[in-house]
Design a protein around this motif. Sequence first.
Motif, PDB file in Angstrom:
ATOM      1  N   HIS A   1      -3.854   9.121  -1.053  1.00 62.15           N
ATOM      2  CA  HIS A   1      -3.428   8.029  -0.190  1.00 62.15           C
ATOM      3  C   HIS A   1      -2.358   8.487   0.783  1.00 62.15           C
ATOM      4  N   GLN A   2      -2.093   7.651   1.766  1.00 62.46           N
ATOM      5  CA  GLN A   2      -0.930   7.752   2.639  1.00 62.46           C
ATOM      6  C   GLN A   2      -0.008   6.589   2.291  1.00 62.46           C
TER       7      GLN A   2
ATOM      8  N   ALA B   1      -8.656   3.499   5.051  1.00 61.37           N
ATOM      9  CA  ALA B   1      -8.385   3.428   3.616  1.00 61.37           C
ATOM     10  C   ALA B   1      -8.978   2.132   3.056  1.00 61.37           C
ATOM     11  N   ARG B   2      -9.209   2.140   1.748  1.00 64.72           N
ATOM     12  CA  ARG B   2      -9.695   0.931   1.069  1.00 64.72           C
ATOM     13  C   ARG B   2      -8.692   0.543  -0.001  1.00 64.72           C
ATOM     14  N   HIS B   3      -8.646  -0.746  -0.288  1.00 64.04           N
ATOM     15  CA  HIS B   3      -7.672  -1.240  -1.255  1.00 64.04           C
ATOM     16  C   HIS B   3      -8.257  -1.109  -2.658  1.00 64.04           C
TER      17      HIS B   3
ATOM     18  N   THR C   1      -6.372   3.602  -0.625  1.00 62.72           N
ATOM     19  CA  THR C   1      -6.754   4.982  -0.900  1.00 62.72           C
ATOM     20  C   THR C   1      -7.740   5.527   0.143  1.00 62.72           C
ATOM     21  N   VAL C   2      -7.779   6.866   0.222  1.00 61.79           N
ATOM     22  CA  VAL C   2      -8.600   7.575   1.204  1.00 61.79           C
ATOM     23  C   VAL C   2      -9.858   8.081   0.504  1.00 61.79           C
TER      24      VAL C   2
ATOM     25  N   VAL D   1      -1.097  12.897   3.477  1.00 58.55           N
ATOM     26  CA  VAL D   1      -2.028  12.496   2.415  1.00 58.55           C
ATOM     27  C   VAL D   1      -1.668  13.251   1.141  1.00 58.55           C
ATOM     28  N   HIS D   2      -1.531  12.505   0.042  1.00 61.10           N
ATOM     29  CA  HIS D   2      -1.088  13.112  -1.212  1.00 61.10           C
ATOM     30  C   HIS D   2      -1.678  12.367  -2.405  1.00 61.10           C
ATOM     31  N   ALA D   3      -1.541  13.005  -3.571  1.00 61.60           N
ATOM     32  CA  ALA D   3      -2.081  12.448  -4.813  1.00 61.60           C
ATOM     33  C   ALA D   3      -1.418  13.191  -5.963  1.00 61.60           C
ATOM     34  N   SER D   4      -1.759  12.802  -7.188  1.00 66.41           N
ATOM     35  CA  SER D   4      -1.376  13.596  -8.364  1.00 66.41           C
ATOM     36  C   SER D   4      -2.353  13.297  -9.487  1.00 66.41           C
TER      37      SER D   4
END
Length: 291
Positions: free
Chosen positions: A110-111, A158-160, A171-172, A209-212
Amino acid sequence: MKLTPEQRAQFERDGYLFFPGHFSAEETKALTDAVPDLYGKREAFNVREKGSDAVRTNFAAHLISEPFARLARHPRMVEPVVDLFGEEVYMHQFKINGKMAFEGDVWQWHQDYGTWLNDDLMPTERAMNVAIFLDEVNEHNGPLMFIPGSHRKGVVDARHDRTTTSYPLWTVDNELIAQLVDRAGGKDGGIVSPKGPAGSMILFHSCLVHASGSNLSPFNRVSVYLSLCAVSNHIRRHKRPEYIAHRNFTPIEMLPDDCLLKPYPVEVPWKNGLPESALKTSLEVLDTAEA
């Protein structure tokens, strides 16, 4: 703390700056010692993992806990952001994310600005996250993953997502992630994960843009995330409760550099519980002349 021309150029190129060991062990301990009491509270500001009592996110600790109220005013954290924006900043959001051993779930790609735009009507991306490690972050306990340079793409579609985890995100989709990673270098640097000791700090762009991934290790990974926004860029809607998206647009007044080691007086207005106003929401757009 002013950034060097080289650091500013790196931020523009990659979208983030990493400062290993930015806070000392003693400074970091002042924060980690305050976390169990915050996580133990049965309040709306503690979001827990799906099917688990483990805290995923604690919101607004700077309004509840004196050590975190001091961190929110720390010059080593605030000054670099002011330097990059060339403008005073306010605290848009304050989180302590607990990626707990064996139980910490994923954060999807996501951003952050995607959520701030869609939910809060933040006008532009003149806001930034500051991550501060309260535990060592290694390859095993779910480190942040960045796509270097992805902030230069601007705001992406992005979508919720309300179902994957216990906390909804804009999210992407996977196809765009694959394109961004390939553009950033694919297997050769298209994804990076800053890792380091407790007390390390990351500044990263709100469009990066990042995630974990999940934390399957026996090592906790607790980090503070402070979202600082240029005062002129304050949010225009209160769709989310105040404990998530703050409504005080007053510029942050910094404390001395030793504020985590000395008991400088700070206000903690929610220390005895959330006020009713902190739970209220509205879909009305703010009158910017009055905000």
